[in-house]
Design an enzyme around this catalytic site. Sequence first.
Site, PDB file in Angstrom:
ATOM      1  CB  CYS A  29      -0.913  -0.014   1.223  1.00  0.00           C
ATOM      2  SG  CYS A  29      -2.097   1.369   1.271  1.00  0.00           S
ATOM      3  NE  ARG A  52      -0.729   4.660   8.836  1.00  0.00           N
ATOM      4  CZ  ARG A  52      -1.920   4.202   9.232  1.00  0.00           C
ATOM      5  NH1 ARG A  52      -2.244   4.269  10.521  1.00  0.00           N
ATOM      6  NH2 ARG A  52      -2.766   3.686   8.357  1.00  0.00           N
ATOM      7  CB  CYS A  85      -5.907  -0.443   4.873  1.00  0.00           C
ATOM      8  SG  CYS A  85      -5.698  -0.025   3.128  1.00  0.00           S
TER       9      CYS A  85
END
Length: 271
Positions: free
Chosen positions: A82, A86, A141
């Site tokens: 993704c 982070r 997410c």
Amino acid sequence: MMRRTVNVVARHNVFKHARAIHVDRPDLTNKHSIVDANDKHPHLKGILAGNLKWVEQMKSDDAEFFDKLAQPQKPRYLYFGCSDSRVPANEILGLNPGEVFVHRNIGNQVPGNDLNVLAVLEYAVEHLKVTDIIVVGHYDCGAVRAANKRQDLGLLENWLRLIRDVYRLHKDYIDLISDDETKHLTLVELNVVEQCLNLYKTGVVQRRRNEVREELKAANPNKRIQQEELYPRIHGLVFNPADGILKTLPVNFKQRVGSLDHIYSLIPKNK
């Protein structure tokens, strides 16, 4: 920036007379020193300072680090993850630069019709010869949360629909979960599994695994080849930003895709 021009003589296939064309040449000689760059780009001051600190740290740890980094890359791993800030690939995997080939997008998607994804996959498998492909999702997410809501985020919805489709595939199971956060965690994990399956269906992965099978058979005709010996191997993992831990996810390719071999396999049976 100082502009430079060069005279280029072009001949038109209709007019016999040559004519001069003035073409601007990019000036690449005006490169800023680190000190000048800090003054000219104050918004990048922290990044440039961080870069120098990183360079010194790498040299301190390994005096030959950049000599090695300057060599052609030979990563073992291909990473699909993704874009979330982070979840930095090298850091969470504990790998150095040059050890993992990385592609990131919103929601760690691997759709079979995305040219960007497919170009990365083709290059990594066919040219870099990676042996392991890793799909990494993460809890909390934003893409998965957004795909689980009744809302219209405009153009982004065309991408989030891929995650909504994962929900649809597993609707009967997910809808049994009453707790919203548990439902989110479950969809994160199932999304990773589905992307692993998408990889398994691609022609480039199937061709490479078949090539490896043929190489193994040629080397030892009597040996029974195990699935673990074929590569690229595909792995599903999920990262928890709350504690930094990676968790492996079970992906049963034989059960999920093997029964649909007559649909998805691109390799003739005699192969």
